[in-house]
Design a protein around this motif. Structure first.
Motif, short mmCIF file in Angstrom:
data_model
loop_
_atom_site.label_atom_id
_atom_site.label_comp_id
_atom_site.label_asym_id
_atom_site.label_seq_id
_atom_site.Cartn_x
_atom_site.Cartn_y
_atom_site.Cartn_z
N PRO A 173 -2.54 -24.77 16.54
CA PRO A 173 -2.24 -26.17 16.21
C PRO A 173 -1.89 -26.36 14.74
N MET A 174 -1.38 -27.53 14.42
CA MET A 174 -1.01 -27.85 13.03
C MET A 174 -2.19 -27.73 12.08
N SER A 175 -3.40 -27.93 12.57
CA SER A 175 -4.58 -27.81 11.71
C SER A 175 -4.75 -26.37 11.20
N ALA A 176 -4.08 -25.42 11.82
CA ALA A 176 -4.13 -24.02 11.38
C ALA A 176 -2.79 -23.57 10.81
N SER A 177 -2.02 -24.51 10.26
CA SER A 177 -0.68 -24.17 9.80
C SER A 177 -0.67 -23.14 8.68
N TRP A 178 -1.64 -23.20 7.78
CA TRP A 178 -1.67 -22.20 6.70
C TRP A 178 -2.02 -20.82 7.24
N GLN A 179 -2.95 -20.74 8.17
CA GLN A 179 -3.31 -19.46 8.76
C GLN A 179 -2.11 -18.88 9.53
N LYS A 180 -1.41 -19.74 10.26
CA LYS A 180 -0.22 -19.31 10.99
C LYS A 180 0.84 -18.80 10.01
N ARG A 181 1.02 -19.54 8.93
CA ARG A 181 2.01 -19.17 7.91
C ARG A 181 1.68 -17.80 7.31
N ILE A 182 0.42 -17.57 7.00
CA ILE A 182 0.01 -16.29 6.41
C ILE A 182 0.33 -15.14 7.36
N VAL A 183 0.02 -15.29 8.63
CA VAL A 183 0.24 -14.22 9.60
C VAL A 183 1.73 -14.02 9.88
N LEU A 184 2.43 -15.07 10.25
CA LEU A 184 3.81 -14.92 10.69
C LEU A 184 4.80 -14.68 9.54
N LEU A 200 6.50 -0.47 15.19
CA LEU A 200 5.24 -1.14 14.86
C LEU A 200 5.51 -2.41 14.09
N HIS A 201 4.50 -3.24 14.02
CA HIS A 201 4.58 -4.47 13.21
C HIS A 201 3.29 -4.56 12.40
N ILE A 202 3.44 -5.02 11.17
CA ILE A 202 2.29 -5.15 10.28
C ILE A 202 2.32 -6.54 9.65
N THR A 203 1.15 -7.09 9.42
CA THR A 203 1.06 -8.39 8.77
C THR A 203 -0.29 -8.51 8.08
N ARG A 204 -0.45 -9.61 7.38
CA ARG A 204 -1.73 -9.92 6.74
C ARG A 204 -2.67 -10.56 7.73
N HIS A 205 -3.94 -10.30 7.55
CA HIS A 205 -4.97 -11.05 8.26
C HIS A 205 -5.05 -12.42 7.61
N PHE A 206 -5.31 -13.45 8.38
CA PHE A 206 -5.30 -14.81 7.81
C PHE A 206 -6.55 -15.15 7.01
N GLN A 207 -7.61 -14.34 7.13
CA GLN A 207 -8.85 -14.65 6.42
C GLN A 207 -9.40 -13.48 5.62
N GLU A 208 -9.21 -12.28 6.11
CA GLU A 208 -9.76 -11.09 5.47
C GLU A 208 -8.72 -10.42 4.57
#
Length: 144
Positions: A64-75, A34-42
């Motif tokens: 896209p780069m405009s979502a770089s922080w959301q991508k960073r949080i998830v990955l 399995l894999h677990i991660t944080r949700h980018f908003q919740e």
């Protein structure tokens, strides 16, 4: 398809037991990988069988780069887990428990291809807040 909700206990070491009704499917589809991660908003965690994680990770990596922080949080917060196939338990890291405000009672929600894992009190507060809001326009004409 994972569906349904289950209340779980988080033990002193940060472990939860995946409900029995999902275990066979998780072992069959991913060998318990399995894999677990944080949700980018919740304030919740996302739990995936391995194949679903790979597909999700590819979609997130293409943001896209405009979502770089959301991508960073998830990955950046993603972790591989091995489900103990005899007990169905997985270990939640202290960092992920802290990020999701996870206490002793958790709420596992089947969400199709994956699960959401919430602290039970956080989920109840969010649901109550959502019920007080007007329906989104997309649901105004929805009929059961």
């Amino acid at each position: 398809m994972f569906e349904g909700a289950s209340t779980l206990s988080v033990d002193a070491k940060g472990r939860i037991a995946i409900p029995t009704r999902y275990r066979d499917s998780l072992v069959e589809s991913s060998g318990g990988h399995l894999h677990i991660t944080r949700h980018f908003q919740e304030d919740c965690l996302l739990l995936f069988p391995e194949a679903e994680w790979v597909a999700f990770r590819e979609r997130v990596a293409a943001w896209p780069m405009s979502a770089s922080w959301q991508k960073r949080i998830v990955l950046s917060n993603a972790m591989a887990l091995e489900m103990d196939t005899s007990s169905g338990r997985i270990l939640l890291s202290p960092d992920l428990r802290e990020a999701s405000r996870m206490g002793k009672d958790a709420f596992l929600l089947g969400n199709g291809s994956h699960f959401e894992l919430w602290d039970k009190q956080v989920y109840a507060a969010k649901e109550a807040q959502a019920r007080e809001q007007p329906l989104p326009d997309a649901l105004n004409n929805f009929v059961f």
